[in-house]
Motif scaffolding. Structure first.
Motif, mmCIF file in Angstrom:
data_model
loop_
_atom_site.group_PDB
_atom_site.id
_atom_site.type_symbol
_atom_site.label_atom_id
_atom_site.label_comp_id
_atom_site.label_asym_id
_atom_site.label_seq_id
_atom_site.Cartn_x
_atom_site.Cartn_y
_atom_site.Cartn_z
ATOM 1 N N LEU A 12 1.820 -5.920 -13.609
ATOM 2 C CA LEU A 12 1.748 -4.780 -12.753
ATOM 3 C C LEU A 12 2.640 -4.926 -11.672
ATOM 4 N N SER A 37 2.064 -2.415 6.502
ATOM 5 C CA SER A 37 3.195 -2.534 5.692
ATOM 6 C C SER A 37 4.312 -2.253 6.446
ATOM 7 N N PHE A 48 -4.556 -2.426 -8.388
ATOM 8 C CA PHE A 48 -3.890 -3.320 -9.173
ATOM 9 C C PHE A 48 -4.780 -4.568 -9.203
ATOM 10 N N THR A 50 -8.131 -4.525 -8.995
ATOM 11 C CA THR A 50 -9.249 -4.129 -9.849
ATOM 12 C C THR A 50 -8.944 -4.074 -11.377
ATOM 13 N N GLY A 92 3.275 -2.066 -15.998
ATOM 14 C CA GLY A 92 2.570 -1.115 -15.331
ATOM 15 C C GLY A 92 3.137 -1.011 -13.846
ATOM 16 N N ILE A 93 3.477 0.361 -13.649
ATOM 17 C CA ILE A 93 4.320 0.520 -12.387
ATOM 18 C C ILE A 93 3.506 1.691 -11.567
ATOM 19 N N LEU A 98 3.604 8.595 -2.757
ATOM 20 C CA LEU A 98 4.946 9.164 -3.128
ATOM 21 C C LEU A 98 6.007 8.815 -2.312
ATOM 22 N N PHE A 122 2.968 4.212 -16.202
ATOM 23 C CA PHE A 122 3.062 4.757 -15.049
ATOM 24 C C PHE A 122 1.647 5.127 -14.899
ATOM 25 N N SER A 126 0.013 9.894 -7.288
ATOM 26 C CA SER A 126 1.279 10.603 -7.155
ATOM 27 C C SER A 126 1.871 10.645 -8.592
ATOM 28 N N ILE A 144 -0.748 7.268 -17.245
ATOM 29 C CA ILE A 144 -2.486 7.301 -17.032
ATOM 30 C C ILE A 144 -2.798 8.164 -16.026
ATOM 31 N N SER A 148 -9.130 6.474 -12.064
ATOM 32 C CA SER A 148 -9.860 5.178 -12.525
ATOM 33 C C SER A 148 -9.507 4.946 -13.820
ATOM 34 N N ALA A 229 -8.630 -5.050 1.904
ATOM 35 C CA ALA A 229 -9.311 -3.959 1.643
ATOM 36 C C ALA A 229 -10.273 -3.949 0.763
ATOM 37 N N SER A 233 -15.436 3.587 -2.533
ATOM 38 C CA SER A 233 -15.534 4.782 -3.081
ATOM 39 C C SER A 233 -14.224 5.143 -3.683
ATOM 40 N N ALA A 420 4.204 11.594 8.067
ATOM 41 C CA ALA A 420 5.536 11.072 7.621
ATOM 42 C C ALA A 420 5.188 10.034 6.670
ATOM 43 N N ASP A 424 1.386 15.388 2.081
ATOM 44 C CA ASP A 424 1.002 14.790 0.676
ATOM 45 C C ASP A 424 1.422 15.977 -0.147
HETATM 46 C C1 B12 Z 1 -7.377 3.198 1.181
HETATM 47 C C2 B12 Z 1 -5.949 4.141 1.686
HETATM 48 C C3 B12 Z 1 -4.935 3.221 2.199
HETATM 49 C C4 B12 Z 1 -4.937 1.938 2.300
HETATM 50 C C5 B12 Z 1 -4.460 1.095 1.359
HETATM 51 C C6 B12 Z 1 -5.324 0.109 0.561
HETATM 52 C C7 B12 Z 1 -4.803 -0.156 -0.700
HETATM 53 N N1 B12 Z 1 -3.855 -1.410 -0.990
HETATM 54 O O1 B12 Z 1 -4.724 0.251 -1.638
HETATM 55 C C8 B12 Z 1 -3.689 1.779 3.680
HETATM 56 C C9 B12 Z 1 -4.635 2.179 4.955
HETATM 57 C C10 B12 Z 1 -3.047 0.396 3.982
HETATM 58 C C11 B12 Z 1 -3.019 3.030 3.292
HETATM 59 C C12 B12 Z 1 -1.732 3.032 3.459
HETATM 60 C C13 B12 Z 1 -1.051 4.325 3.414
HETATM 61 N N2 B12 Z 1 -1.356 5.470 2.766
HETATM 62 CO CO1 B12 Z 1 -2.884 5.519 2.178
HETATM 63 N N3 B12 Z 1 -4.940 6.152 1.374
HETATM 64 C C14 B12 Z 1 -6.023 5.396 1.382
HETATM 65 C C15 B12 Z 1 -7.268 6.459 0.886
HETATM 66 C C16 B12 Z 1 -8.034 6.613 1.989
HETATM 67 C C17 B12 Z 1 -7.921 6.181 -0.303
HETATM 68 C C18 B12 Z 1 -7.219 5.471 -1.389
HETATM 69 C C19 B12 Z 1 -8.034 5.201 -2.710
HETATM 70 O O2 B12 Z 1 -9.387 5.916 -2.637
HETATM 71 N N4 B12 Z 1 -7.944 4.145 -3.637
HETATM 72 C C20 B12 Z 1 -8.762 3.975 -4.586
HETATM 73 C C21 B12 Z 1 -8.085 4.615 -5.892
HETATM 74 C C22 B12 Z 1 -8.001 6.039 -5.816
HETATM 75 O O3 B12 Z 1 -6.840 4.024 -6.004
HETATM 76 P P1 B12 Z 1 -6.779 2.661 -6.750
HETATM 77 O O4 B12 Z 1 -8.139 1.923 -6.847
HETATM 78 O O5 B12 Z 1 -5.906 1.780 -5.792
HETATM 79 O O6 B12 Z 1 -5.754 2.795 -8.092
HETATM 80 C C23 B12 Z 1 -6.244 3.344 -9.060
HETATM 81 C C24 B12 Z 1 -5.561 4.790 -9.481
HETATM 82 O O7 B12 Z 1 -4.885 5.108 -8.557
HETATM 83 C C25 B12 Z 1 -4.638 3.996 -10.589
HETATM 84 N N5 B12 Z 1 -3.437 3.226 -10.423
HETATM 85 C C26 B12 Z 1 -2.966 2.823 -9.262
HETATM 86 N N6 B12 Z 1 -1.819 2.278 -9.465
HETATM 87 C C27 B12 Z 1 -1.593 2.108 -10.977
HETATM 88 C C28 B12 Z 1 -0.654 1.882 -11.746
HETATM 89 C C29 B12 Z 1 -0.914 1.823 -12.965
HETATM 90 C C30 B12 Z 1 0.251 1.388 -13.780
HETATM 91 C C31 B12 Z 1 -2.042 2.493 -13.762
HETATM 92 C C32 B12 Z 1 -2.076 2.663 -15.104
HETATM 93 C C33 B12 Z 1 -2.911 3.079 -12.919
HETATM 94 C C34 B12 Z 1 -2.955 3.105 -11.339
HETATM 95 O O8 B12 Z 1 -5.509 3.154 -11.136
HETATM 96 C C35 B12 Z 1 -6.180 2.466 -10.211
HETATM 97 C C36 B12 Z 1 -7.723 1.746 -10.634
HETATM 98 O O9 B12 Z 1 -8.351 2.555 -11.232
HETATM 99 C C37 B12 Z 1 -6.417 7.436 0.542
HETATM 100 C C38 B12 Z 1 -7.143 8.864 0.755
HETATM 101 C C39 B12 Z 1 -7.937 9.209 -0.645
HETATM 102 N N7 B12 Z 1 -9.384 9.629 -0.150
HETATM 103 O O10 B12 Z 1 -7.619 9.215 -1.581
HETATM 104 C C40 B12 Z 1 -4.884 7.504 1.379
HETATM 105 C C41 B12 Z 1 -3.989 8.056 0.626
HETATM 106 C C42 B12 Z 1 -3.484 7.467 -0.791
HETATM 107 N N8 B12 Z 1 -2.687 7.058 1.568
HETATM 108 C C43 B12 Z 1 -1.766 8.134 1.636
HETATM 109 C C44 B12 Z 1 -0.512 7.668 2.448
HETATM 110 C C45 B12 Z 1 0.493 8.754 2.524
HETATM 111 C C46 B12 Z 1 -0.709 6.362 2.875
HETATM 112 C C47 B12 Z 1 0.751 5.926 3.351
HETATM 113 C C48 B12 Z 1 2.093 6.052 2.919
HETATM 114 C C49 B12 Z 1 0.780 6.341 4.874
HETATM 115 C C50 B12 Z 1 1.974 5.813 5.715
HETATM 116 N N9 B12 Z 1 2.773 6.590 6.040
HETATM 117 O O11 B12 Z 1 1.753 4.877 6.302
HETATM 118 C C51 B12 Z 1 0.695 4.312 3.618
HETATM 119 C C52 B12 Z 1 1.263 3.402 2.238
HETATM 120 C C53 B12 Z 1 1.181 1.932 2.397
HETATM 121 C C54 B12 Z 1 1.783 0.966 1.426
HETATM 122 N N10 B12 Z 1 1.864 1.221 0.144
HETATM 123 O O12 B12 Z 1 2.633 0.017 1.881
HETATM 124 C C55 B12 Z 1 -1.865 9.296 0.904
HETATM 125 C C56 B12 Z 1 -0.998 9.418 -0.400
HETATM 126 C C57 B12 Z 1 -0.271 10.768 -0.635
HETATM 127 C C58 B12 Z 1 0.677 10.701 -1.650
HETATM 128 N N11 B12 Z 1 0.403 11.070 -2.671
HETATM 129 O O13 B12 Z 1 1.552 9.970 -1.383
HETATM 130 C C59 B12 Z 1 -3.306 9.246 0.571
HETATM 131 C C60 B12 Z 1 -3.799 10.335 -0.614
HETATM 132 C C61 B12 Z 1 -3.930 10.216 1.911
HETATM 133 C C62 B12 Z 1 -3.385 9.802 3.265
HETATM 134 N N12 B12 Z 1 -2.703 10.869 3.632
HETATM 135 O O14 B12 Z 1 -3.674 8.810 3.883
HETATM 136 N N13 B12 Z 1 -3.804 3.905 2.660
#
Ligand code: B12
Length: 584
Positions: A12, A37, A48, A50, A92-93, A98, A122, A126, A144, A148, A229, A233, A420, A424
């Motif tokens: 990953l 960050s 990553f 989970t 996996g990337i 965005l 991917f 986004s 994918i 989830s 973190a 949900s 910024a 989104d």
């Molecule tokens: C928690 C959260 C954070 C946490 C991150 C914790 C973490 N390490 O993940 C914190 C507070 C740090 C954060 C920061 C940021 N966030 Co934020 N965050 C959220 C929030 C509230 C929840 C995300 C969530 O539910 N994740 C859980 C699930 C959905 O994702 P996951 O388990 O990580 O991944 C699953 C899938 O996405 C997928 N997946 C992910 N990666 C990969 C890779 C592969 C290969 C595959 C197959 C699947 C896969 O499979 C995973 C498991 O099933 C959302 C709002 C929301 N309600 O969605 C905003 C959100 C995701 N964040 C957002 C943004 C903009 C940011 C920032 C860029 C803000 C900023 N300007 O600083 C930063 C980026 C930080 C960085 N990367 O360095 C936007 C993204 C919009 C977009 N499409 O770009 C959202 C949607 C809303 C918002 N405006 O806050 N965030």
């Protein structure tokens, strides 16, 4: 059947926001000042962890490789040389945020060049939104969709290993032998998160096994500030107009109709393990009060039973009722709250999508202080519907009022930041900008990729509003930062010396942005490029902690973060860095 032997089934990879950020001259500005960050956005999605835990439990060999952290921490680290040695069936990337549009695609190109037989997959929200554009790249094999993907990745890895059919793997985008893209039905939206865990012990052991500490780090400064973190949900009940993680986004682009929650018992199990070796703050992802009273009550009981001493941070979408706060306080000795009123102006807040009043906010603050809250962080934003530069100034006046009112408690912190780098994708406003008074400069993935290479954050911004141009947003952000810094100094929150040097920093950052504007007026491209190149060092310096000091956002890490004194961690980290350098 696949007879080639691979060391890993899946690696990953988390890319930096802009692939060659170490060479390009970009004034990212305050785009990451309110997250842990840097402007490289080196934090990988919690997914990553989970995914890795789920697949490892099923017997797959998975490695997490935070390329962004490695590039950030070691200027000599050569990603190409390093990746060449990684022998994996699939890479996996993530394109979750965005802001990784440039880096993730460039890394995919590089991986395919180095490992043409390995699959490039991917995922992320986004990637889900831009899946069609991603699949047009010849070096991306799979995407994918959805929030989830643990089970779907398992199915894909099995199919890749056995050479079996892909057409039954839900949510998968893939290419057939003729190169046509096939979009399988987007129907896998689990309504339970059972089995979704982060196993930090395993991550730590994997780092040792792979002799790669930095590759597993969630973000560059985690050793000093191990905020961690916790998934509570997936999805969201709120319908905030500019949020790409809102209820509408999940419904329209992730097929998710209902927010799904982990059981309090599962969260408890994870916290129990975590709190054994991490003393740092734990941030719960999601609003604990949105799943009804029974859920929050059960979760608090679980906390009480576990007697966790870590600071627990709850992000709230609205001020909760008094009895809910009382239960939280009774169960959790160190509870902290985050609330984002976004603006002091209730109309602007409601146009954003949140409908609570300032009175409710203040009642929440008062109650929480009485109940012994560790800290309450209030976040305000610039770039909202109907928000003018004057409205931003009035927000700072409101911050002044709040800080004055609760100065006695020393518990309230306020922050303001621009929306910024991007409005989104998939948010209601992004889908219909004119209706909400917005103008979008970039819409497609490719346009955003190119935007990320612009010389300053003003030109990276993908929007402006009827009430504020991009210039206004930039100027207003620095103006608000200067004013808020003064307000904090006046209330004794920041000592005078620090405040004066912070103000100097904000002014230098603002002036640098203005100077870049001047450079861009020059008609001669090569002169322009040379001038920008000369600014590289300053651009890097003034892209961190300008609009506010990132250190001020940190919840105090009690005594030491990871359960070892700081100097022990530092020594450990030093030796790991040496090993990293040898391996890289
Ligand atoms: C928690 C959260 C954070 C946490 C991150 C914790 C973490 N390490 O993940 C914190 C507070 C740090 C954060 C920061 C940021 N966030 Co934020 N965050 C959220 C929030 C509230 C929840 C995300 C969530 O539910 N994740 C859980 C699930 C959905 O994702 P996951 O388990 O990580 O991944 C699953 C899938 O996405 C997928 N997946 C992910 N990666 C990969 C890779 C592969 C290969 C595959 C197959 C699947 C896969 O499979 C995973 C498991 O099933 C959302 C709002 C929301 N309600 O969605 C905003 C959100 C995701 N964040 C957002 C943004 C903009 C940011 C920032 C860029 C803000 C900023 N300007 O600083 C930063 C980026 C930080 C960085 N990367 O360095 C936007 C993204 C919009 C977009 N499409 O770009 C959202 C949607 C809303 C918002 N405006 O806050 N965030």
């Amino acid at each position: 059947m696949d007879f080639k032997s691979y060391k890993y089934d899946l690696v990953l990879l988390h890319a930096p926001s802009v692939y060659d950020f170490r060479k390009t001259s970009i004034m990212y500005g305050p785009i990451s000042d309110v997250v842990p960050s840097s402007s490289v956005f080196e934090m990988y999605p919690i997914g990553f962890a989970t995914i890795s835990r789920y697949l490892k439990n099923k017997g797959f060999r998975v490695r997490i490789l935070n390329l962004a952290v490695k590039m950030l921490l070691n200027p000599e680290f050569d990603p190409e040389k390093f990746l060449k040695k990684i022998n994996a069936r699939a890479f996996g990337i993530d394109l979750h945020w965005l802001c990784h549009a440039h880096g993730s695609v460039e890394v995919a190109k590089l991986v395919k060049k180095l490992h043409p037989d390995s699959a490039v997959i991917f995922g992320g929200i986004s990637a889900t939104y831009f899946n069609k554009e991603l699949m047009e790249y010849p070096f991306i094999d799979y995407c994918i969709r959805g929030d989830s993907t643990e089970l779907l990745l398992e199915q894909l890895l099995i199919a890749l290993k056995n050479g079996t059919a892909l057409d039954k793997i839900e949510n998968l985008c893939w290419k057939n032998d003729q190169g046509e893209v096939i979009y399988n039905p987007f129907t896998f939206i689990p309504d339970s998160l059972d089995g979704i865990y982060v196993d930090y012990k395993n991550i730590f052991l994997s780092a040792i096994k792979d002799l790669d500490f930095s590759g597993y780090l969630p973000f560059a400064s985690w050793v000093d500030y191990p905020v961690t973190a916790l998934v509570m949900s997936r999805g969201c009940n709120y319908r905030c107009n500019v949020c790409g993680g809102s209820n509408q986004f999940y419904q329209n682009h992730c097929s998710r109709k209902k927010t799904v929650y982990r059981s309090p018992e599962d969260i408890g199990k994870e916290i129990k393990i975590l709190s054994r070796f991490i003393n740092g703050p734990l941030l719960l992802i999601g609003d604990v009060f949105l799943n009804g009273k029974k859920y929050s009550s059960d979760l608090f009981d679980e906390f009480e039973r576990l007697n966790v001493s870590n600071q627990i941070i709850f992000e709230l979408s609205a001020p909760p009722a008094r009895d809910e706060l009382e239960h939280m306080a009774k169960a959790i000795p160190s509870f902290n709250l985050i609330l984002s009123p976004e603006s002091h102006d209730e109309r602007v807040r409601s146009l954003f999508g949140r409908n609570f009043t300032n009175k409710q906010t203040e009642e929440m603050i008062e109650t929480s202080i009485k109940l012994g809250v560790g800290r309450i962080d209030l976040f305000f934003m610039i770039g909202l519907p109907e928000q003018t530069r004057q409205s931003v100034r009035d927000t700072i006046k409101y911050c002044d009022y709040i800080l004055g009112k609760y100065a006695y408690s020393k518990k309230v912190a306020v922050y303001i930041a621009p929306m910024a780098p991007f409005l989104d994708p998939g948010s209601t406003v992004f889908e219909d900008p004119e209706k909400y008074g917005y103008k979008l400069f970039y819409k497609t993935l490719e346009q955003h990729r190119m935007a990320l290479l612009q010389p300053s954050w003003k030109y990276i911004l993908n929007y402006e509003t009827k009430w504020m141009t991009r210039d206004d947003i930039v100027e207003s952000s620095y103006e608000a930062a200067i004013e808020l810094n003064r307000v904090k100094m006046a209330h004794g929150i920041i000592e005078q010396k620090k405040a004066i040097s912070q103000e100097k920093r904000i002014i230098q950052a603002r002036d640098l942005c203005r100077y870049i504007d001047k450079i861009l007026e020059n008609k001669n491209e090569s002169v322009r490029n040379d001038l920008l190149k000369d600014l590289k060092q300053n651009m890097d310096i003034f892209s961190v902690s300008t609009i506010c000091n990132m250190k001020d956002l940190e919840w105090a890490v009690m005594f030491f973060g990871i359960k070892a004194p700081k100097f022990v961690r530092r020594i450990f980290f030093f030796f790991w860095s040496l090993i990293d350098k040898m391996m890289g």
